[in-house]
Design a protein around this motif. Structure first.
Motif: not given
Ligand code: SF4
Length: 681
Positions: A222-225, A229-232, A266-268, A325-327, A339-341
């Motif tokens: 559901p997120f939008q990082c 590439t997962v979301i698209n 699963d990505d999340n 975590m990414e950063s 935004k969720q981090n």
């Molecule tokens: S990086 Fe992780 S949390 Fe962000 S959109 Fe992709 S799968 Fe979702």
């Protein structure tokens, strides 16, 4: 060969045999050779999905009751793709051969394209699917030239997921009617009742851990990082597999292949609305059916706030969470749309999992807009203070299919033209604050610092006892990839294999002699790398290993001799040995005099005997004195003072090193039993 006359009339099938080759391509290394290993580390879930789907079509007889099937799965990171052999097999009468290059990511695309063209030259049907094709088709208004070139060579492109569509594609192939493009991106399939991923036994044996498999319980996020590439490709709408099917697959995998450890891809995982029923089903498998299932999942940084999530995860067998975590720089997270981090909450996040006994593995990206050489160095230091058990580093890469890619294209930002470098460990664009090569240096340094002896020691000392060996073995895996193979742990396995002819077309084919010298150099470098790694890990083990009750008490006694326990670490080997005997004897006397000790204290005679039992445990917590001695020998050798080297002492130290190393290997081997016990608990 093929009865076309009957086929045209629709009275008989065109082929009576289908040879389906499911190939997961590897990528080229920086010298143009295909990356392949004797033992791999991560089985491909896409390969398992496609194998499961194909087995389902076969079982249902959807392509004809009498069709003879041969399904081969090839993971090129651990198997050679023998194009000539596959082509020879395809010439058998009535055989249709279809080669599917599956799960192709951007960095694997150049290799996949080369393979596709090779297969096409042999006249075979070829399909390419995966995140690269899907990402490009989802992002660009028109198909780019490289994909068009493949299409004109007769290669079929597949964008999106093929659940509920695989049968149609195979039917088209059997009717020689494959389309140039199958685009399923607009409508993601319902995967609730889709066939489950399966991995053939023959493939399992090619990985370092044989009881390990992958499985996706759901797809989407559901997120939008912006870098993702997962979301698209898979969409923001979460989709799920049926819980009963997941439990049944785990049960069957255990029964048929003894698989008990999973990476749920699963990505999340925590945003899967079925996370609770899935975990309940796994708890049931463990507690009622005594299947010792254990797994690793990917979660977001808010997962620890989901009521009951951690408690159920540990009961269900979760051993490690991979956290995006990414950063730890707020500005970077904002720029990446993460935004969720919340940086202020990271310590609580790590602690929550740690207290539950679940190891934390942080994903960390270097190259966000606000990163500079100094800030990255500082952030990596702070990252270690969070107390996470592991970290994986990546370089920011504008992957086709991500929002970053779109933004780079619209801003006209120059990107590397070679997709082989889009593997998240190469610089692929000009960073505003990190100069070329400085960026790579920061990335390399991050790995080195996080997996330094000091930090590994800190992690292992803080680890729960049942996690010790799992983490220790993970460190060996990671350090082998970083230090010996000079690659990424998620791609690079154990014992590099190369084929002289398996080289990218843009590189020259080396003569046998030149190639032999290259391989000799590779092997020498690997042997040196392994030796260094072995000694380093032995030192980590010596300094963090579990101490026996006797050792604990002797250390206490030593403390009495030296007031401060830490000082004994600086003692030299003979001094330590003398102190050890004195302390043990003193301890023995006091235990006889004052209390009945639960610890069995050896007598002086037993200690003397132990001295000659090379496999007995002894109070050695560092290789430091030996290392110090070897350095002095080397110095003397360099200065030409061979006469000053003490032969007896050298032989004794060498023998001591050997014994210590045997003890280290013995502990590693014993760990296998311990780890299985831990899984069963
Ligand atoms: S990086 Fe992780 S949390 Fe962000 S959109 Fe992709 S799968 Fe979702």
């Amino acid at each position: 060969m093929v009865n076309l006359k009957h086929a045209e009339k629709g009275t008989a099938p065109l082929y009576d045999r289908l040879h389906l080759c499911l190939v997961k391509p590897s990528k080229y290394d920086d010298d143009g050779y295909v990356i392949r290993y004797w033992k791999g580390v991560l089985p491909s879930n896409t390969l398992a999905c496609l194998y499961g789907l194909s087995e389902d079509v076969k079982k249902r007889g959807a392509l004809g009751e009498n069709l003879d099937w041969q399904i081969d799965t090839i993971d090129e990171t651990v198997q050679r793709v023998d194009v000539a052999h596959i082509a020879r097999q395809s010439r058998h009468k009535g055989t249709k051969t279809v080669v599917c290059l599956v799960g192709v990511q951007s960095n694997q695309f150049p290799r996949a394209a080369d393979l596709a063209l090779e297969f096409r030259r042999e006249g075979l049907d070829v399909l390419i699917g995966g995140f690269h094709v899907s990402g490009i088709i989802s992002t660009l208004p028109d198909i780019p030239d490289d994909l068009l070139a493949l299409q004109s060579a007769g290669v079929t492109l597949v964008a999106g997921e093929v659940e509920n569509r695989w049968e149609t594609i195979l039917k088209d192939a059997m009717n020689n009617a494959l389309k140039p493009l199958y685009d399923f991106l607009k409508e993601s399939p319902d995967i609730s009742m889709a066939p489950m991923p399966r991995i053939p036994k023959s493939l399992l044996n090619r990985y370092a851990v044989k009881h390990f498999a992958t499985l996706d319980c759901g797809r989407g996020c559901p997120f939008q990082c912006t870098f993702c590439t997962v979301i698209n490709v898979q969409g923001r709408q979460m989709r799920y597999r049926c819980v009963d099917s997941i439990a049944e697959r785990v049960r069957e995998n255990y029964r048929t292949h003894n698989i008990s450890y999973y990476f749920f891809t699963d990505d999340n995982f925590c945003r899967n609305k079925n996370w609770e029923p899935i975990l309940d089903a796994l708890i049931k498998l463990r507690e009622e059916e005594h299947i010792p299932v254990s797994f690793m999942i990917q979660v977001d940084t808010q997962s620890h706030r989901i009521p009951g999530f951690i408690e159920k995860a540990i009961r269900a067998g979760c051993s490690q969470v991979f956290i995006g975590m990414e950063s730890i720089n707020e500005e970077n997270l904002k720029a990446a749309g993460k935004k969720q981090n919340r940086v202020a909450d990271f310590k609580n996040l790590v602690n929550a999992y740690h207290e539950a006994g679940i190891a934390t593995h942080l994903a960390y990206i270097i190259g966000f807009p606000f990163d500079s050489e100094e800030s990255v160095h500082r952030d990596i230091q702070n990252l270690q203070l969070l107390g996470a058990d592991q970290a994986s580093f990546f370089m920011l890469t504008p992957l086709p299919g991500s929002m970053d890619y779109r933004q780079f294209l619209s801003a006209g930002t120059m990107m590397d033209a070679d997709l082989n470098n889009f593997d998240s460990f190469h610089e692929t664009f000009r960073h505003a604050r990190l100069k070329p090569r400085v960026w790579t240096r920061c990335y390399d340094k991050a790995w080195k610092e996080f997996y330094s002896v000091e930090n590994m020691k800190r992690i292992l000392k803080n680890a729960k006892p049942q996690k010790y060996w799992d983490l220790f073995l993970n460190f060996i895996w990671y350090k082998n990839a970083i230090q010996v193979e000079e690659g990424h742990p998620m791609l690079h396995g154990f014992v590099r294999l190369k084929g002289r002819r398996e080289r990218r077309a843009t590189y020259p084919l080396e003569s046998r002699w030149v190639y032999f010298k290259r391989r000799a150099r590779d092997i020498w470098r690997t042997l040196i790398g392994w030796s260094k790694l072995a000694l380093e890990m032995e030192e980590v083990w010596l300094q963090t290993r579990h101490r026996s009750s006797l050792e604990e008490r002797v250390v206490l006694e030593l403390g009495h001799y030296h007031k401060r326990v830490s000082e004994w670490r600086k003692l030299r080997l003979p001094e330590l040995r003398t102190l050890y005997r004195q302390a043990a004897l003193a301890l023995e006397k006091s235990s006889h005099r004052h209390f009945s000790s639960p610890v069995r204290i050896p007598s002086y005679f037993q200690l003397w005997l132990q001295k000659w039992n090379v496999f007995s445990d002894s109070l050695t917590f560092t290789r430091f004195p030996m290392r110090w001695y070897w350095r002095s020998v080397l110095r003397q050798l360099k200065q030409g003072q061979i006469h000053r080297i003490q032969l007896f002492k050298t032989a004794f130290t060498g023998f001591r090193e050997f014994i210590l190393f045997v003890r280290f290997l013995k502990a590693l081997a014993k760990r296998a039993d311990y780890s299985m016990l831990a899984l069963e608990q």
